[in-house]
Design an enzyme around this catalytic site. Structure first.
Site, PDB file in Angstrom:
ATOM      1  N   CYS A   2     -18.336  70.881  77.210  1.00 42.64           N
ATOM      2  CA  CYS A   2     -18.576  70.750  75.783  1.00 42.64           C
ATOM      3  C   CYS A   2     -17.312  70.260  75.076  1.00 42.64           C
ATOM      4  O   CYS A   2     -16.209  70.653  75.413  1.00 42.64           O
ATOM      5  CB  CYS A   2     -19.018  72.046  75.116  1.00 42.64           C
ATOM      6  N   ARG A  27     -16.582  65.488  78.487  1.00 40.44           N
ATOM      7  CA  ARG A  27     -16.622  66.947  78.646  1.00 40.44           C
ATOM      8  C   ARG A  27     -18.046  67.489  78.766  1.00 40.44           C
ATOM      9  O   ARG A  27     -18.253  68.656  79.055  1.00 40.44           O
ATOM     10  CB  ARG A  27     -15.942  67.620  77.446  1.00 40.44           C
ATOM     11  N   TRP A  75     -22.359  70.408  77.391  1.00 38.47           N
ATOM     12  CA  TRP A  75     -22.655  70.586  78.820  1.00 38.47           C
ATOM     13  C   TRP A  75     -23.348  71.944  78.883  1.00 38.47           C
ATOM     14  O   TRP A  75     -22.728  72.985  78.646  1.00 38.47           O
ATOM     15  CB  TRP A  75     -21.371  70.578  79.650  1.00 38.47           C
ATOM     16  N   ASN A 101     -17.438  75.667  72.219  1.00 33.96           N
ATOM     17  CA  ASN A 101     -17.214  75.326  73.628  1.00 33.96           C
ATOM     18  C   ASN A 101     -16.789  76.612  74.318  1.00 33.96           C
ATOM     19  O   ASN A 101     -15.786  77.212  73.953  1.00 33.96           O
ATOM     20  CB  ASN A 101     -16.105  74.269  73.725  1.00 33.96           C
ATOM     21  N   GLY A 102     -17.573  77.054  75.305  1.00 30.86           N
ATOM     22  CA  GLY A 102     -17.248  78.294  76.016  1.00 30.86           C
ATOM     23  C   GLY A 102     -18.501  79.098  76.254  1.00 30.86           C
ATOM     24  O   GLY A 102     -19.617  78.575  76.173  1.00 30.86           O
ATOM     25  N   GLU A 487     -12.243  64.415 100.268  1.00 26.97           N
ATOM     26  CA  GLU A 487     -12.216  63.760  98.959  1.00 26.97           C
ATOM     27  C   GLU A 487     -13.133  62.533  98.958  1.00 26.97           C
ATOM     28  O   GLU A 487     -13.855  62.280  97.984  1.00 26.97           O
ATOM     29  CB  GLU A 487     -10.767  63.388  98.612  1.00 26.97           C
ATOM     30  N   LYS A 491     -16.255  62.110  96.433  1.00 27.76           N
ATOM     31  CA  LYS A 491     -16.375  60.960  95.521  1.00 27.76           C
ATOM     32  C   LYS A 491     -17.753  60.322  95.669  1.00 27.76           C
ATOM     33  O   LYS A 491     -18.423  60.028  94.694  1.00 27.76           O
ATOM     34  CB  LYS A 491     -15.284  59.950  95.890  1.00 27.76           C
ATOM     35  N   GLU A 494     -20.576  62.701  94.299  1.00 24.54           N
ATOM     36  CA  GLU A 494     -20.629  63.004  92.860  1.00 24.54           C
ATOM     37  C   GLU A 494     -21.030  61.804  91.998  1.00 24.54           C
ATOM     38  O   GLU A 494     -21.614  61.980  90.945  1.00 24.54           O
ATOM     39  CB  GLU A 494     -19.348  63.668  92.347  1.00 24.54           C
ATOM     40  N   HIS A 510     -18.647  70.061 117.092  1.00 22.65           N
ATOM     41  CA  HIS A 510     -19.083  71.457 116.996  1.00 22.65           C
ATOM     42  C   HIS A 510     -20.306  71.607 116.084  1.00 22.65           C
ATOM     43  O   HIS A 510     -20.591  72.706 115.621  1.00 22.65           O
ATOM     44  CB  HIS A 510     -17.926  72.339 116.500  1.00 22.65           C
ATOM     45  N   LYS A 609     -16.122  66.609  82.898  1.00 25.16           N
ATOM     46  CA  LYS A 609     -14.759  66.370  83.364  1.00 25.16           C
ATOM     47  C   LYS A 609     -13.938  67.645  83.395  1.00 25.16           C
ATOM     48  O   LYS A 609     -13.178  67.890  84.311  1.00 25.16           O
ATOM     49  CB  LYS A 609     -14.108  65.345  82.434  1.00 25.16           C
TER      50      LYS A 609
END
Ligand code: M6R
Length: 614
Positions: A2, A27, A75, A101-102, A487, A491, A494, A510, A609
């Protein structure tokens, strides 16, 4: 998670709010909304599920008058991302508006209590409860709006950055923060409020970063006043922003992610500029200078981070163990904070974070602080919460990263970790002069080598075309290239929504080897170095099962070329720095595949983000 924005002054608030929300959209982009105070009798509220542009289209020709306003980009945590749950939320009488926001953790208890007192709620959000609580205090106690906000905040648990406007006091915005960031821009007879400085920078460079449990009363006529939630006066500390407006634009690139991939030569150069010199043979990180003795004598280094930053931490583990011979543990902040871990006074805890605001990383740091450990930060955003709670640290100087998928933030984090490990290794005498000097030369050469590597973009795009329709992918690496496999997989998943896994190459047999068939692309880091032969054997194992190999190899390699389906050359460098170079082809592969699959590269679904909720 947010973004909130606010404006009070002589300008029209609407354009400021909309531009600000667009900057904060990274955000959260589930819904957006604004409230504009036209005058004491007229408050216009517009909210819409979707992006800021959907909100703008929805507002159309409706009235956007008013010099005071607040806005929000969401968000979703509590409640679906629909029009109703979009912020701003308002009091029963519609006179008080709030953006948040929170998370208000005890919202349910408060909601029940307020319901008994006659409040009814329109949304499923925790935020609506807070604005009703403020209304309850405001009306029942007859106090000022700021006092009602202060009293209410004393009743809530959780995290918040809020901005509140009230029809009765049209010259004021009341804001507050706890565990979610909030910045106030101070202009000439005007003020800006935002989750970070990006909506503010084009209007003023003077900002005040609100601290936890502080309330700011932004009054158009009487200026800025700050009090604590315990009602103690605080003098505002005005700082000058270093951020440049151009850094927030796409600069001709189609997406921020691509721009940020291409910025890596500059970003890496900035991360070591003035901190090392190969011809004079020194490295010096000013931010940790006073703590070098403590780090060098630490029993253990604990690196805490989330997501991509956690992958950087994993690379850091190789660096500190190899170059400085200090034992390292790398922890997911979200697990560490709830595990009752053993933390000793002689531990050094390093938090790695692009935003410097990640809630779990902050909470883990607070826990380590309470146990007396030394806290260091490797952070990109200057002035962020993590940079302020840590004892010392080094900024990565990557510049603003807007694309939700982390790119230049990661490679600069790894660069700073390498420098720290080298500096401490030098101090401890665990790195030979020859190796130290060679690494310095290689570090200085990194920007040029990445520039060369970026010239393969078209070729990499061609490989992306071949695998764009894959449903799964494997990424393999050994040693410090293993975190790069993780990573690479993150990438790809996402931004292109292809299921991908990263594995240490030898672990494949394995279990994951069962997945391999002629449909499965396997991306392997097979650069020259101590693990080269072993990785070649792992590639043979994949080929024997008809998997498709896309190998990242050292320039000039011939052996892997012969067995791989595709190969991408990276310039030769010291094995320590391979993780930085090997990351770039995976960024480009993911980027191109996501574009070809028509995914929203800069704002992938369900993500944000800056993860400021746990
Ligand atoms: O701001 P931080 O570095 O603390 O953020 C940590 C993660 O949320 C972040 O790296 C996330 O995994 C990115 N989407 C990865 O591209």
């Amino acid at each position: 998670m947010c973004g909130i924005v606010g404006y009070i002054g002589n300008k029209k608030a609407y354009p400021v709010l909309i531009k600000g929300l667009s900057r904060l959209e990274y955000r959260g982009y589930d819904s957006a909304g604004i409230a504009l105070l036209e005058n004491q009798d007229k408050l216009n509220v517009y909210k819409r599920a979707g992006k800021v542009q959907d909100l703008v289209d929805y507002i159309g020709d409706s009235s956007t008058e008013g010099n005071v306003g607040i806005g929000h980009t969401r968000w979703a945590t509590h409640g679906l991302p629909n029009d109703t749950n979009a912020h701003p939320h308002f009091s029963s009488d519609g006179n008080i508006m709030l953006v948040h926001n929170g998370i208000i953790e005890n919202y349910d208890i408060i909601k029940k209590e307020l319901t008994k007192r006659g409040h009814s709620f329109q949304t499923e959000t925790d935020t609506e409860v807070l604005v009703h609580l403020i209304e309850e205090v405001y009306k029942k106690s007859g106090v000022s709006i700021e006092e009602a906000v202060r009293t209410s905040l004393n009743e809530v648990h959780g995290a918040y950055a809020i901005a509140v406007i009230c029809k009765d006091t049209p010259d004021k915005i009341i804001c507050a923060r706890k565990s979610s960031p909030l910045v106030i821009g101070v202009g000439e007879d005007e003020y800006y409020v935002a989750s970070d400085a990006t909506p503010i920078v084009e209007y003023t460079k003077n900002v005040v970063y609100l601290e936890d449990e502080q309330i700011a009363i932004v009054d158009k006529n009487n200026g800025l006043r700050i009090i604590s939630i315990a009602n103690v006066e605080v003098s505002p500390y005005i700082q000058e922003l270093e951020l440049q407006l151009e850094e927030l634009e796409k600069g001709g690139y189609e997406h921020f992610m691509l721009k940020e991939i291409y910025e890596q030569p500059r970003a890496i150069h900035d991360s070591f500029r003035g901190r090392l010199n190969a011809s004079e043979g020194w490295i010096s990180l000013g931010g940790i200078k006073d703590y070098e003795e403590q780090i060098a004598n630490a029993d253990r280094i604990i690196i805490i981070a989330c997501g991509t930053s956690w992958h950087a931490g994993l690379v850091g583990e190789y660096y500190f163990e190899d170059l400085a011979r200090i034992p390292v543990e790398v922890e997911y902040a979200s697990e560490f904070r709830y595990r009752n871990p053993v933390i000793r006074k002689n531990d050094v805890v390093i938090a790695v974070s692009q935003s410097g605001e990640t809630a779990d990383t902050m909470a883990a740091l607070k826990m380590a602080k309470a146990e007396g450990a030394t806290l260091l930060g490797i952070v990109n955003v200057v002035g962020s919460s993590i940079s302020r709670i840590t004892d010392a640290g080094s900024y990565t100087h990557a510049g603003p990263e807007i694309g939700v998928a982390s790119t230049k933030a990661f490679t600069t984090q790894v660069t700073v970790l390498a420098m720290m490990a080298m500096a401490i290794g030098k101090k401890r005498g665990t790195i030979s002069d020859k190796r130290f000097n060679n690494l310095l030369i290689e570090m200085e050469a990194l920007p040029t080598k990445i520039e060369k590597l970026l010239k393969s973009n078209d070729y990499i795009q061609g490989i992306a075309e071949i695998y764009k329709d894959a449903s799964n992918a494997l990424f393999l690496g050994r040693g410090s290239a293993f975190p790069i496999a993780l990573e690479g997989a993150l990438k790809l998943k996402e931004i292109s929504y292809i299921h991908a896994e990263g594995y240490p190459a030898a672990e494949m047999k394995h279990g994951p080897i069962a997945l391999i068939d002629e449909e499965m692309p396997v991306f392997v880091i097979a650069t020259k170095g101590p693990h080269y032969e072993k990785v070649v054997s792992n590639i043979q194992e994949v080929k024997a099962r008809k998997g498709k190999i896309i190998a990242v190899v050292t320039k000039g390699d011939t052996a892997v070329r012969e067995i791989a389906d595709h190969f991408i050359e990276i310039p030769d460098t010291d094995d320590v720095l391979v993780p930085i170079l090997a990351t770039v082809p995976f960024q480009l592969i993911s980027y191109h595949i996501a574009v070809m699959r028509e995914c929203n590269v800069d704002q992938p679904r369900n993500l944000a983000k800056s993860v400021t909720v746990e």
